[in-house]
Design a protein around this motif. Structure first.
Motif, short mmCIF file in Angstrom:
data_model
loop_
_atom_site.label_atom_id
_atom_site.label_comp_id
_atom_site.label_asym_id
_atom_site.label_seq_id
_atom_site.Cartn_x
_atom_site.Cartn_y
_atom_site.Cartn_z
N ALA A 146 0.85 -1.19 0.00
CA ALA A 146 0.00 0.00 0.00
C ALA A 146 0.88 1.25 0.00
O ALA A 146 2.05 1.20 0.39
CB ALA A 146 -0.88 0.00 1.26
N THR A 147 0.30 2.34 -0.42
CA THR A 147 0.99 3.64 -0.31
C THR A 147 0.35 4.41 0.86
O THR A 147 -0.32 3.83 1.70
CB THR A 147 0.86 4.43 -1.62
OG1 THR A 147 -0.53 4.66 -1.86
CG2 THR A 147 1.48 3.69 -2.79
N GLY A 148 0.55 5.71 0.90
CA GLY A 148 -0.03 6.53 1.97
C GLY A 148 1.01 6.82 3.04
O GLY A 148 2.15 6.35 2.98
N THR B 251 0.74 6.02 6.33
CA THR B 251 0.85 5.02 7.39
C THR B 251 2.02 4.06 7.20
O THR B 251 2.75 3.79 8.15
CB THR B 251 -0.48 4.27 7.55
OG1 THR B 251 -1.54 5.23 7.55
CG2 THR B 251 -0.53 3.48 8.84
N PRO B 252 2.25 3.51 5.98
CA PRO B 252 3.32 2.52 5.88
C PRO B 252 4.74 3.09 5.77
O PRO B 252 5.70 2.31 5.69
CB PRO B 252 2.97 1.73 4.60
CG PRO B 252 2.08 2.60 3.82
CD PRO B 252 1.47 3.61 4.74
N GLY C 278 -3.81 0.01 4.53
CA GLY C 278 -4.12 1.10 5.44
C GLY C 278 -5.63 1.29 5.37
O GLY C 278 -6.31 0.60 4.61
N HIS D 80 -12.30 3.34 3.51
CA HIS D 80 -11.88 2.66 2.28
C HIS D 80 -10.61 1.82 2.51
O HIS D 80 -9.81 2.11 3.39
CB HIS D 80 -11.72 3.63 1.10
CG HIS D 80 -10.53 4.54 1.14
ND1 HIS D 80 -10.53 5.78 0.54
CD2 HIS D 80 -9.29 4.41 1.68
CE1 HIS D 80 -9.34 6.33 0.71
NE2 HIS D 80 -8.58 5.53 1.39
C1 F6R Z 1 -3.02 3.43 -0.51
C2 F6R Z 1 -4.34 2.97 -0.17
C3 F6R Z 1 -5.24 3.73 0.73
C4 F6R Z 1 -4.57 4.15 2.04
C5 F6R Z 1 -5.54 4.94 2.92
C6 F6R Z 1 -4.86 5.45 4.18
O1 F6R Z 1 -2.39 2.54 -1.41
O2 F6R Z 1 -4.70 1.96 -0.64
O3 F6R Z 1 -6.37 2.96 0.99
O4 F6R Z 1 -4.12 3.02 2.71
O5 F6R Z 1 -6.06 6.02 2.21
O6 F6R Z 1 -3.92 6.42 3.81
P1 F6R Z 1 -2.91 7.04 4.88
O7 F6R Z 1 -2.01 5.94 5.28
O8 F6R Z 1 -2.19 8.12 4.13
O9 F6R Z 1 -3.74 7.53 6.00
#
Ligand code: F6R
Length: 241
Positions: free
Chosen positions: A35-37, A39-40, A132, A138
């Protein structure tokens, strides 16, 4: 569901890195879903460190990303391909031919979705899917809706997701309106699912998703039905439980 309580963001990242490192040890050729974002990022930093110290080896692993914006060139700084390259792939010993991300510039979205699902199946399926959770529940870009979308598909991003992601763009207008995402079925077919969450702003959605009913209104709630699902949250994210 296995619930792991972490003290804070650093502890959450360490615990998640430990699980991924264990997977790589048990099955060096494992297929990771990533995943991106925000959190990781801490987890990716730990994996980079461990790889540099020879403690984990990605040389036989394969990686599939959950999602990608539609219409951004792969070199665009906000593309997920760029994000993954910058924060993880360029710093570990994974082979470029083992990296899979939906092609945001594909001319035929339907064909791209089928190609992606076929690539996952062709690698034997995902062993461990990292996730995440969005503020609206979502996972990937599976937005709240009337039904669970099963396979990789193209989605219209919700206004709340566009708002949340505008922090990565100069201007809200630049945020793409569509994205490719693995579906809820693609995610549920992973042999293990691992969701990490941090911060008090996610405490409400964590309670709804994992301690309430299962409903497409909260896409992450489907994970309650996964037979091998681990949730790692820090104290702040778990503060309503
Ligand atoms: C990213 C993804 C999203 C994120 C989610 C949380 O690839 O699939 O579902 O995991 O939006 O994002 P953060 O970690 O930035 O709070």
């Amino acid at each position: 569901m296995r619930l792991i309580r972490a003290a804070d963001y650093t502890d959450m990242s360490m615990k998640a890195a430990g699980i991924i490192a264990a997977m790589l040890t048990i099955k060096p050729g494992c297929v990771l879903g990533l995943a991106t974002g925000e959190t990781p990022l801490g987890l990716y930093r730990r994996l980079v460190d461990s790889c540099n110290h020879g403690e984990v080896d990605f040389s036989q692993a394969k990686a599939f990303n959950l999602d990608e914006y539609r219409g951004l060139e792969p070199g665009a700084e906000q593309s997920y391909r760029f994000f993954m390259w910058k924060n993880l792939f360029s710093k570990i010993n994974i082979r470029t031919e083992n990296l899979y991300i939906p092609d945001g510039m594909a001319g035929d979205p339907e064909a791209e979705c089928s190609r992606y699902e076929a690539a996952i199946a062709g690698c034997g399926g995902i062993d461990l899917q990292l996730l995440g959770i969005g503020n609206n529940g979502h996972i990937g870009f599976n937005e709240p809706g009337d039904s669970f979308a099963v396979d990789t598909h193209l989605v219209d991003l919700s206004e709340s997701t566009i708002d949340a992601n505008s922090r990565f763009f100069g201007d809200r207008e630049e945020v793409p309106k569509q994205a490719y995402t693995m579906g809820v079925g693609s995610i549920m077919r992973a042999r293990k699912a691992l969701l990490i969450v941090s911060g008090r702003q996610k405490a409400g959605i964590v309670r709804r998703a994992f301690f309430g009913g299962v409903s497409p209104d909260v896409p992450a709630s489907i994970l309650q039905l996964h037979s091998d699902f681990t949730l790692i949250g820090d104290e702040a994210a778990l503060s309503f439980i």
